[in-house]
Design a protein around this motif. Structure first.
Motif, mmCIF file in Angstrom:
data_model
loop_
_atom_site.group_PDB
_atom_site.id
_atom_site.type_symbol
_atom_site.label_atom_id
_atom_site.label_comp_id
_atom_site.label_asym_id
_atom_site.label_seq_id
_atom_site.Cartn_x
_atom_site.Cartn_y
_atom_site.Cartn_z
ATOM 1 N N GLN A 1 0.771 -1.252 -0.122
ATOM 2 C CA GLN A 1 0.089 -0.068 -0.184
ATOM 3 C C GLN A 1 0.838 1.141 -0.014
ATOM 4 O OE1 GLN A 1 -0.353 -2.552 2.324
ATOM 5 N NE2 GLN A 1 -2.860 -2.950 2.446
ATOM 6 N N GLY A 2 2.021 1.296 0.879
ATOM 7 C CA GLY A 2 2.932 2.304 0.748
ATOM 8 C C GLY A 2 3.463 2.450 -0.487
ATOM 9 N N ASP A 3 3.854 1.525 -1.431
ATOM 10 C CA ASP A 3 4.491 1.553 -2.314
ATOM 11 C C ASP A 3 3.383 2.178 -3.456
ATOM 12 O OD1 ASP A 3 6.691 0.567 -1.292
ATOM 13 O OD2 ASP A 3 6.485 -1.715 -2.343
ATOM 14 N N ALA A 4 2.109 1.617 -3.356
ATOM 15 C CA ALA A 4 1.249 2.088 -4.223
ATOM 16 C C ALA A 4 0.995 3.670 -4.082
ATOM 17 C CB ALA A 4 -0.159 1.497 -3.945
ATOM 18 N N VAL A 5 0.941 4.295 -2.700
ATOM 19 C CA VAL A 5 0.832 5.519 -2.513
ATOM 20 C C VAL A 5 1.950 6.364 -3.127
ATOM 21 C CG1 VAL A 5 0.876 7.342 -0.663
ATOM 22 C CG2 VAL A 5 -0.312 5.537 -0.356
ATOM 23 N N CYS A 6 3.195 5.902 -2.893
ATOM 24 C CA CYS A 6 4.411 6.584 -3.571
ATOM 25 C C CYS A 6 4.385 6.404 -5.196
ATOM 26 C CB CYS A 6 5.650 5.578 -3.309
ATOM 27 S SG CYS A 6 6.166 6.043 -1.334
ATOM 28 N N ALA A 7 3.907 5.342 -5.740
ATOM 29 C CA ALA A 7 3.790 5.316 -7.118
ATOM 30 C C ALA A 7 2.616 6.366 -7.820
ATOM 31 C CB ALA A 7 3.392 4.015 -7.558
ATOM 32 N N GLN B 1 -7.711 12.144 -0.211
ATOM 33 C CA GLN B 1 -8.854 11.606 -0.685
ATOM 34 C C GLN B 1 -8.954 11.250 -2.167
ATOM 35 O OE1 GLN B 1 -8.650 14.517 1.041
ATOM 36 N NE2 GLN B 1 -10.006 14.358 2.627
ATOM 37 N N ASP B 2 -8.331 12.119 -2.924
ATOM 38 C CA ASP B 2 -8.293 12.008 -4.529
ATOM 39 C C ASP B 2 -7.348 10.942 -4.867
ATOM 40 O OD1 ASP B 2 -10.146 13.822 -4.976
ATOM 41 O OD2 ASP B 2 -8.544 15.478 -5.523
ATOM 42 N N LEU B 3 -6.305 11.036 -4.157
ATOM 43 C CA LEU B 3 -5.259 9.755 -4.238
ATOM 44 C C LEU B 3 -5.930 8.248 -3.738
ATOM 45 C CD1 LEU B 3 -2.332 9.544 -4.768
ATOM 46 C CD2 LEU B 3 -1.709 9.783 -2.535
ATOM 47 N N ALA C 1 -6.238 -2.262 -2.957
ATOM 48 C CA ALA C 1 -6.941 -2.378 -1.711
ATOM 49 C C ALA C 1 -6.131 -1.403 -0.767
ATOM 50 C CB ALA C 1 -7.192 -3.772 -1.169
ATOM 51 N N VAL C 2 -6.597 -0.190 -0.309
ATOM 52 C CA VAL C 2 -5.882 0.524 0.770
ATOM 53 C C VAL C 2 -6.914 1.479 1.565
ATOM 54 C CG1 VAL C 2 -5.406 2.386 -0.967
ATOM 55 C CG2 VAL C 2 -4.146 2.081 1.065
ATOM 56 N N GLY C 3 -7.053 1.738 2.550
ATOM 57 C CA GLY C 3 -7.726 2.418 3.356
ATOM 58 C C GLY C 3 -7.408 3.784 3.262
ATOM 59 N N LEU C 4 -8.328 4.848 3.598
ATOM 60 C CA LEU C 4 -8.106 6.342 3.597
ATOM 61 C C LEU C 4 -7.172 6.597 4.700
ATOM 62 C CD1 LEU C 4 -8.426 8.882 2.442
ATOM 63 C CD2 LEU C 4 -10.552 9.316 3.811
ATOM 64 N N THR C 5 -7.225 5.916 5.846
ATOM 65 C CA THR C 5 -6.389 6.192 6.961
ATOM 66 C C THR C 5 -4.972 5.871 6.708
ATOM 67 O OG1 THR C 5 -8.202 5.761 8.490
ATOM 68 C CG2 THR C 5 -5.919 5.759 9.435
ATOM 69 N N THR C 6 -4.860 4.745 5.949
ATOM 70 C CA THR C 6 -3.523 4.220 5.503
ATOM 71 C C THR C 6 -2.673 5.286 4.576
ATOM 72 O OG1 THR C 6 -4.102 1.908 5.883
ATOM 73 C CG2 THR C 6 -2.218 2.353 4.422
ATOM 74 N N VAL C 7 -3.551 5.754 3.401
ATOM 75 C CA VAL C 7 -3.166 6.742 2.649
ATOM 76 C C VAL C 7 -2.566 7.827 3.404
ATOM 77 C CG1 VAL C 7 -3.792 8.481 0.976
ATOM 78 C CG2 VAL C 7 -4.612 6.033 0.716
ATOM 79 N N TYR C 8 -3.689 8.642 4.535
ATOM 80 C CA TYR C 8 -2.901 9.616 5.356
ATOM 81 C C TYR C 8 -1.634 9.270 6.110
ATOM 82 C CZ TYR C 8 -7.081 12.704 4.768
ATOM 83 O OH TYR C 8 -7.764 13.495 4.297
ATOM 84 N N ARG C 9 -1.630 8.133 6.610
ATOM 85 C CA ARG C 9 -0.239 7.611 7.342
ATOM 86 C C ARG C 9 0.992 7.736 6.508
ATOM 87 N NH1 ARG C 9 -2.601 3.736 10.151
ATOM 88 N NH2 ARG C 9 -2.054 2.230 8.378
ATOM 89 N N HIS C 10 0.654 7.092 5.329
ATOM 90 C CA HIS C 10 2.012 7.090 4.465
ATOM 91 C C HIS C 10 2.228 8.423 4.116
ATOM 92 C CE1 HIS C 10 2.989 2.997 4.103
ATOM 93 N NE2 HIS C 10 1.740 2.427 4.289
#
Length: 160
Positions: free
Chosen positions: A34-40, A52-54, A64-73
């Protein structure tokens, strides 16, 4: 400063305040897909984007990634200085992976969000001089320049 020279300002060491160095306490996360996906996903755009857009983009791609996980990363990336963070006029926080870790400034299109990294050393000199004249030290500052990019200006003229 020469006319039309855009600028953004930083700490004395040339880095945005609170944006470089080790992650803040409590903001570490382990390496995950999930972290790799956020970076990519951040690397795929030249515009600042909200969490939210990300998140929506990642979900649309089947990640499959939660909004909280996106914010944390995103917070970890900001704390490490790998991502710049801005607060827009409407209060929303947006993020962008910049092409350089060196001190730089941003021009941001109000319409499409396109962002261009630019240099603006004159503002650094001005800030240091103003702070010194008033006896201030350890000065931190932020300046972002908002406008309309050429593409959006042409589109607006065409539709008028």
């Amino acid at each position: 400063m020469s006319e039309g020279t855009p600028v953004r300002i930083a700490d004395d060491d040339g880095r945005p305040p609170g944006r470089r160095g080790a992650p803040a306490r409590g903001t570490t996360v382990r390496a995950t897909r999930q972290g790799d996906a956020v970076c990519a996903a951040l690397t795929e755009t030249d515009a600042f984007t909200s969490a939210q857009d990300l998140h929506a983009r990642l979900r649309a791609q089947g990640t499959a990634v939660g909004l909280t996980t996106v914010y944390r990363h995103l917070q970890v990336l900001v704390d490490r200085g790998e991502v710049d963070m801005l607060r827009r006029d409407d209060g929303e926080t947006v993020y962008r992976r910049c092409a350089t870790e060196a001190h730089h400034h941003h021009l941001v299109c109000r319409d499409c969000g396109r962002t261009v990294e630019i240099a603006g050393p004159e503002i650094e000199q001005w800030t240091e001089a103003v702070a010194a004249a008033e006896g201030f030290v350890n000065v931190a500052h932020t300046v972002e320049i908002y406008g309309t990019c050429a593409s959006c200006a042409i589109a607006a003229e065409s539709s008028a």
